[in-house]
Every structure is written in C-alpha cells, then in structure tokens.
Design an enzyme around this catalytic site. Structure first.
Site, PDB file in Angstrom:
ATOM      1  N   SER A  40       0.806  -1.223   0.000  1.00 24.61           N
ATOM      2  CA  SER A  40       0.000   0.000   0.000  1.00 24.61           C
ATOM      3  C   SER A  40       0.839   1.273   0.000  1.00 24.61           C
ATOM      4  CB  SER A  40      -0.944   0.011   1.210  1.00 24.61           C
ATOM      5  OG  SER A  40      -0.209  -0.200   2.402  1.00 24.61           O
ATOM      6  N   ASP A 355      -2.837   7.893   8.446  1.00 19.57           N
ATOM      7  CA  ASP A 355      -3.940   7.144   9.061  1.00 19.57           C
ATOM      8  C   ASP A 355      -3.461   6.155  10.122  1.00 19.57           C
ATOM      9  OD1 ASP A 355      -2.701   5.220   7.550  1.00 19.57           O
ATOM     10  OD2 ASP A 355      -4.368   4.914   6.158  1.00 19.57           O
ATOM     11  N   HIS A 358      -0.199   4.429   7.156  1.00 18.58           N
ATOM     12  CA  HIS A 358       0.430   4.970   5.949  1.00 18.58           C
ATOM     13  C   HIS A 358       0.842   6.420   6.145  1.00 18.58           C
ATOM     14  CE1 HIS A 358      -2.645   1.897   4.821  1.00 18.58           C
ATOM     15  NE2 HIS A 358      -1.574   1.374   4.245  1.00 18.58           N
TER      16      HIS A 358
END
Ligand SMILES: *[C@@H]1O[C@H](CO)[C@@H](O)[C@H](O)[C@H]1NC(C)=O
Ligand SMILES: *[C@@H]1O[C@H](CO)[C@@H](O)[C@H](O)[C@H]1NC(C)=O
Length: 401
Positions: A40, A355, A358
């Site tokens: 991610s 968050d 990330h």
C-alpha cells in the site's frame, strides 16, 4: 561548394542520432518509464480492483483519502501523492498504470510503465503462512506481482531484442515490501526473535528473486527500498500500548523518539539482510551494466520522527493525522480513518502518519527523496542508464533538501 558539405551532413546526422537516443532513453541517461512492485505504500489503484477485498472496498477508496492531492480518493493510502508519484514527477515521466486497473490486453496500456503494487500484499505467498497458522490480508504476494510482470513483458514486445531495449531504459523499484508480512506474523503472536530467524530470510530471498527476474528480462537500473521504522508506526504503537500482544514488550521504548526499539530492531535487521542481498546481486552482475541501488527509507522516516521541526513537520510525529482515539497515537482500529467517528487533522502536511499505518503526502515526499538518493556503487558512472545523475536532477525538481 554545396550548402551541405558531407561533413556537416554527417555531423548533423550524428547529432540527430544522439538526440534520438537521448529521447528514447536508449543509452544516455533518461528513463522512459517506471515499473514498481510493493504494497500500500506504492499502490496507486490496484487493491481497488481486487475481488477479495470486496472490489473497490477499503478505506483508500473513500474520503478523506486524496483530500490534499488529486482531490478525490484514488485508491492511494494517503491524503495525496505516494513516493512513486513524486519519483515519476522528479524524472518527468508519466504515472505507471496500476496493473489491475488496466484491461491487461494491449501494449498501449503499459507503454508508460506499470505499477504492480497492491495494498496488503505480502512478500511471501499464502502457503508460507498457512503452514504456520497465519493468514495474509489479501491473496497477493511478490510472486503474483512478478508473474504479472512476465505477462506485461510478453504484451510489450514480440521480439526478445525489443523487450530488452524497453527494460534497459526503464527504472525498476522493487519495494518497500515486507511490512504486511511482519504485521501478519506479529499479530499472529510470533515473537520478534522468531520473525527475525524464520521470516526475514524468506522475505529477503523473495525480493532478491524478483530483482533477479527483472534483470534477466533486461533491466539495468533496479532500486530496492528497505524497511520503514516499524516501531514508529502509530498502529503498532497503539496495538502494543500497555504491554499487550504477542512477543513485543510494551515497555521497550526509545526515550528520545518514543518509538518501540524491538520493532525498529526488526526493521534494521531486515535492512541489514537486504543490503547484504543487494551487495550480492551487484556481485552477481559485475561491471557497470546493471545498477542495483539500496534506498534507505528507514533513515528518511526516522529522521523526521527524531526532528520533526527541522523537516517542516509538527510536534506529534507518532500520531495519526486521520483517526480517532485521542490518545498519543490518535489510532483506533475500530474507527479507522474514513470510518464513522474518525476525523482528519486540519493540516496533514504537519503530520508524518496519515492514518496510523500509511504516510502523509508530506512524508512521502521525503521518502521519494530517499529513493532518489539511493546509493549506487561508484563504478556505475559508465552504466547505460545514469541513475545517480538522473536521480540527482530529479531531487531538486521535487524540492528535496
Ligand atoms: C496469486 O497467486 C496465487 C498462487 O499462485 C493464486 O492463488 C492467487 O489467486 C493469485 N492472486 C491473484 C490476485 O491473482
Ligand atoms: C495472541 O495473543 C493474545 C493474548 O496474548 C490472544 O488474545 C490472541 O488470540 C493471540 N492471537 C493469535 C492469532 O493466536
């Protein structure tokens, strides 16, 4: 005497040839596209298309993801651009196509590079975890991404020579990958010691295998980003707060940074092993024809966390910008960024973590700068693609300090 002397014509032709080579990136420095692999931290839209995640589900498909840049959720796990976005900007390239978002049929879709990174992806395949009673988040590993690369390779060119030419003028970024392997292992109660002895070597071997595959296909520049400081991640800090959970002692904090030393030790162990693998890969491809460079993401992030003010960040480098829980880390798994009960901070550019898992766009810029600073051995100045020079020019273009 004719206006065009044979000498002049020859000189002009040579110059045109040089220019054509430079434009095509066929040997004088400019990269023409990026191929990237990872999770991610690099996914620019693949997980959105993964059926197993509900096809289009996941927090990154909803506001406030993308609020700073793009101004809409794009599947990127950040408020804006990822490191790979800054890297293609720095090198003045087009954004590589997220592999799963493209139809996967035509060369035109992949002509400007491909991003194979999938949010949640592990380095190691599910079979590795099944045998240990653990379960990865998504059914994608580095092996899938490498298999997709092989497919793209076939689509891009019908001749071996043509394919190798494309690969030679491309920049390959293999990683960061492995964070999810460590999360799966630690949440599954493996101790840090067990992870170091029984997981790290396999992850490094998987990365090495992908690097070998792209080099075999004709890649001449491969950047291998290392592990981030796991012990500074708000999610893990919140998870282990108060001493709970598996094999990570809760009282094991660095007094200066507030990060967890055991988890940072795991990341540093990963990076030592990875650097050793990178050195071996260079040894296996001697001469100056292939650049394999290691990018120090650990230092890029740890530097901001240690001195946020000096890098333009605010005073809470271990707190998530977007989340809930109010505690020191502003992280609550039950109210993840974008879910009911979570709120985003007013100015994400002053936060390191977006968050809790990330990075913010602001931190991603620093990470991109670290990738563009990736060390190549001195001998590479005669390499077909001049990585250090191209990267250095790119660094100033995106405002690296
Ligand atoms: C990844 O590879 C595994 C094993 O080969 C396969 O079961 C899985 O479906 C693949 N994942 C995707 C998204 O294609
Ligand atoms: C890990 O350990 C905790 C308590 O120590 C326990 O509640 C949890 O079920 C364990 N998780 C797994 C996957 O075994």
């Amino acid at each position: 005497m004719t206006p065009f002397s044979p000498h002049l014509v020859a000189a002009a032709a040579a110059l045109l040839g040089l220019l054509a080579t430079a434009v095509a990136g066929g040997g004088t420095g400019a990269y023409t596209r990026v191929f990237s692999f990872g999770d991610s931290l690099t996914d620019t839209g693949n997980a959105l298309h993964l059926p197993s995640t509900g096809g289009g589900g996941g927090p990154a498909s909803r506001p406030p993801y993308g609020e700073t840049f793009f101004r809409r959720p794009t599947g990127r796990a950040s408020d804006g651009r990822l490191a790979v976005d800054f890297i293609v900007e720095a090198l003045r390239l087009r954004h590589p196509a997220p592999y799963l978002a493209a139809g996967g049929e035509t060369a035109a879709e992949f002509r400007h590079g491909v991003n194979f990174a999938v949010g949640g992806s592990t380095a190691l395949p599910p079979e590795f975890y099944e045998g240990r009673g653990l379960k990865p988040f998504v059914p994608v590993s580095l092996a899938n991404q490498t298999a997709w690369f092989d497919k793209v390779l076939q689509i891009l060119g019908s001749s071996d020579h043509g394919r190798r030419k494309i690969m030679a003028s491309s920049l390959f970024i293999v990683g960061e990958i492995g964070v999810n392997d460590y999360l799966v292992s630690l949440v599954g109660n493996l101790t840090v010691g067990e992870v170091e002895t029984s997981v790290v070597p396999h992850i490094v071997a998987a990365i090495r295998s992908t690097v070998n595959e792209v080099i075999a296909a004709g890649a001449t520049t491969v950047v291998v980003p290392g592990m981030i400081p796991l012990g500074c991640e708000p999610q893990l800090l919140a998870l282990y707060q108060g001493g709970g959970g598996g094999g990570v002692a809760g009282d094991d904090y660095d007094p200066e940074s507030g990060c967890m030393t055991r988890l940072n030790g795991l990341a540093e162990h990963h990076n030592r092993e990875l650097r050793r693998a990178v050195a071996e890969l260079r040894g296996a491809h001697p001469g100056a024809s292939v650049v394999v460079a290691y990018a120090d993401l650990y230092r890029a992030v740890a530097d901001i966390v240690a001195s946020p003010g000096r890098h333009g960040f605010g005073g809470a480098p271990l707190a998530a910008c977007c989340g809930a829980g109010a505690g020191a880390y502003n992280f609550d798994m039950a109210a993840f960024c974008g879910a009911a009960g979570s709120t985003a901070c007013a100015d994400p550019s002053t936060y390191v973590s977006w968050d809790g898992v990330h990075f913010t766009e602001a931190a991603n810029r620093h990470i991109a700068c670290a990738v563009l600073e990736a060390g190549a051995p001195p001998a590479v100045s005669t390499a077909p693609m001049t990585w250090p020079a191209a990267a250095e020019a790119g660094r100033s273009r995106i405002g690296c300090s």
